[in-house]
Design a protein around this motif. Structure first.
Motif, PDB file in Angstrom:
ATOM      1  N   UNK A   1      -3.477 -26.507  65.435  1.00 36.57           N
ATOM      2  CA  UNK A   1      -2.541 -27.565  65.356  1.00 36.57           C
ATOM      3  C   UNK A   1      -2.106 -27.776  63.809  1.00 36.57           C
ATOM      4  N   UNK A   2      -3.274 -27.857  63.039  1.00 37.62           N
ATOM      5  CA  UNK A   2      -3.196 -28.095  61.646  1.00 37.62           C
ATOM      6  C   UNK A   2      -2.288 -27.054  60.995  1.00 37.62           C
ATOM      7  N   UNK A   3      -2.290 -25.774  61.218  1.00 38.51           N
ATOM      8  CA  UNK A   3      -1.469 -24.596  60.983  1.00 38.51           C
ATOM      9  C   UNK A   3       0.079 -24.783  61.244  1.00 38.51           C
ATOM     10  N   UNK A   4       0.098 -25.358  62.548  1.00 37.63           N
ATOM     11  CA  UNK A   4       1.369 -25.382  63.099  1.00 37.63           C
ATOM     12  C   UNK A   4       2.089 -26.613  62.172  1.00 37.63           C
ATOM     13  N   UNK A   5       1.406 -27.735  61.885  1.00 34.77           N
ATOM     14  CA  UNK A   5       1.816 -28.590  60.960  1.00 34.77           C
ATOM     15  C   UNK A   5       2.171 -28.158  59.588  1.00 34.77           C
ATOM     16  N   UNK A   6       1.322 -27.551  59.008  1.00 41.37           N
ATOM     17  CA  UNK A   6       1.422 -27.276  57.493  1.00 41.37           C
ATOM     18  C   UNK A   6       2.474 -26.077  57.674  1.00 41.37           C
ATOM     19  N   UNK A   7       2.741 -25.360  58.644  1.00 39.50           N
ATOM     20  CA  UNK A   7       3.887 -24.146  58.421  1.00 39.50           C
ATOM     21  C   UNK A   7       5.351 -24.935  58.758  1.00 39.50           C
ATOM     22  N   UNK A   8       5.229 -26.085  59.524  1.00 40.26           N
ATOM     23  CA  UNK A   8       6.499 -26.821  59.929  1.00 40.26           C
ATOM     24  C   UNK A   8       6.987 -27.544  58.491  1.00 40.26           C
ATOM     25  N   UNK A   9       6.075 -28.199  57.993  1.00 43.77           N
ATOM     26  CA  UNK A   9       6.275 -29.023  56.900  1.00 43.77           C
ATOM     27  C   UNK A   9       6.423 -28.270  55.598  1.00 43.77           C
ATOM     28  N   UNK A  10       6.315 -26.794  55.614  1.00 43.91           N
ATOM     29  CA  UNK A  10       6.505 -25.953  54.406  1.00 43.91           C
ATOM     30  C   UNK A  10       5.354 -26.311  53.475  1.00 43.91           C
ATOM     31  N   UNK A  11       4.166 -26.456  53.895  1.00 43.58           N
ATOM     32  CA  UNK A  11       3.123 -26.790  52.901  1.00 43.58           C
ATOM     33  C   UNK A  11       2.147 -25.613  52.954  1.00 43.58           C
ATOM     34  N   UNK A  12       2.353 -24.602  53.784  1.00 44.93           N
ATOM     35  CA  UNK A  12       1.625 -23.354  53.744  1.00 44.93           C
ATOM     36  C   UNK A  12       1.848 -22.565  55.171  1.00 44.93           C
TER      37      UNK A  12
ATOM     38  N   UNK B   1     -10.879 -22.207  51.899  1.00 35.90           N
ATOM     39  CA  UNK B   1     -10.075 -20.878  51.740  1.00 35.90           C
ATOM     40  C   UNK B   1      -9.320 -20.576  53.041  1.00 35.90           C
ATOM     41  N   UNK B   2      -9.887 -20.703  54.324  1.00 34.20           N
ATOM     42  CA  UNK B   2      -9.364 -20.579  55.581  1.00 34.20           C
ATOM     43  C   UNK B   2      -8.448 -21.739  55.986  1.00 34.20           C
ATOM     44  N   UNK B   3      -8.631 -22.889  55.469  1.00 32.01           N
ATOM     45  CA  UNK B   3      -7.753 -23.877  55.771  1.00 32.01           C
ATOM     46  C   UNK B   3      -6.381 -24.054  54.664  1.00 32.01           C
ATOM     47  N   UNK B   4      -6.476 -23.217  53.816  1.00 35.23           N
ATOM     48  CA  UNK B   4      -5.427 -23.126  52.607  1.00 35.23           C
ATOM     49  C   UNK B   4      -5.506 -24.222  51.827  1.00 35.23           C
ATOM     50  N   UNK B   5      -6.727 -24.982  51.616  1.00 33.70           N
ATOM     51  CA  UNK B   5      -6.800 -25.913  50.502  1.00 33.70           C
ATOM     52  C   UNK B   5      -7.492 -25.249  49.168  1.00 33.70           C
ATOM     53  N   UNK B   6      -7.609 -24.186  49.040  1.00 30.92           N
ATOM     54  CA  UNK B   6      -8.146 -23.346  47.981  1.00 30.92           C
ATOM     55  C   UNK B   6      -7.389 -21.915  47.998  1.00 30.92           C
ATOM     56  N   UNK B   7      -6.556 -21.769  47.211  1.00 29.65           N
ATOM     57  CA  UNK B   7      -5.871 -20.482  47.231  1.00 29.65           C
ATOM     58  C   UNK B   7      -6.458 -19.096  46.237  1.00 29.65           C
ATOM     59  N   UNK B   8      -7.301 -19.718  45.501  1.00 28.10           N
ATOM     60  CA  UNK B   8      -8.073 -18.642  44.591  1.00 28.10           C
ATOM     61  C   UNK B   8      -9.351 -18.734  44.456  1.00 28.10           C
TER      62      UNK B   8
END
Length: 140
Positions: free
Chosen positions: A88-99, A46-53
């Motif tokens: 760093x994970x969230x920076x990459x996810x945000x930059x690539x538009x994946x979360x 949940x906290x890594x955005x791999x599951x959204x529900x």
């Protein structure tokens, strides 16, 4: 020389006592309606955005603490990653538009109130900050 040794031992022992005091003093909380819908095994996803529900289909809305000791401990013990790696994970996810990362809140009170007011809310706070408005799903 004895005074120096005694001082060093006192510092070591006081550091150990502080470390012991923190063990299990933080909890993961959820909105009361989600109490049976998740467990500590699902929290990292949940906290890594791999599951959204949640398993019941309700959206999971994570709230993150501000950068500091509690977040570092949460990352280490619950996410099993260093806080800098998660950042760093969230920076990459945000930059690539994946979360987008979980919303960051300043303190336990804000997190508790946000989780209590948000169906699907999930966060982590000091054990001492828990009240009847949220449900605890695990300790770290």
């Amino acid at each position: 020389m004895k005074t120096i040794k005694r001082t060093i031992w006192m510092l070591i022992l006081s550091g150990f006592a502080v470390g012991v005091a923190h063990a299990g003093s933080y909890v993961v909380i959820v909105h009361p309606a989600m109490a049976g819908a998740t467990n500590m095994d699902e929290v990292p996803n949940i906290f890594l955005g791999k599951v959204t529900s949640y398993a019941n289909g309700k959206p999971a809305v994570p709230f993150d603490g501000a950068e500091g000791a509690t977040r570092t401990e949460f990352c280490d013990k619950v996410l099993k990653k260093e806080a800098s790696t998660v950042k760093a994970y969230w920076a990459k996810m945000k930059f690539t538009g994946r979360g987008l990362p979980p919303k960051e809140l300043a303190n336990d009170d804000e997190i508790r109130k946000s989780v209590a007011a948000t169906p699907g809310g999930i966060g982590y706070i000091s054990k001492s900050a828990v009240d009847g408005t949220v449900k605890v799903v695990g300790e770290f």
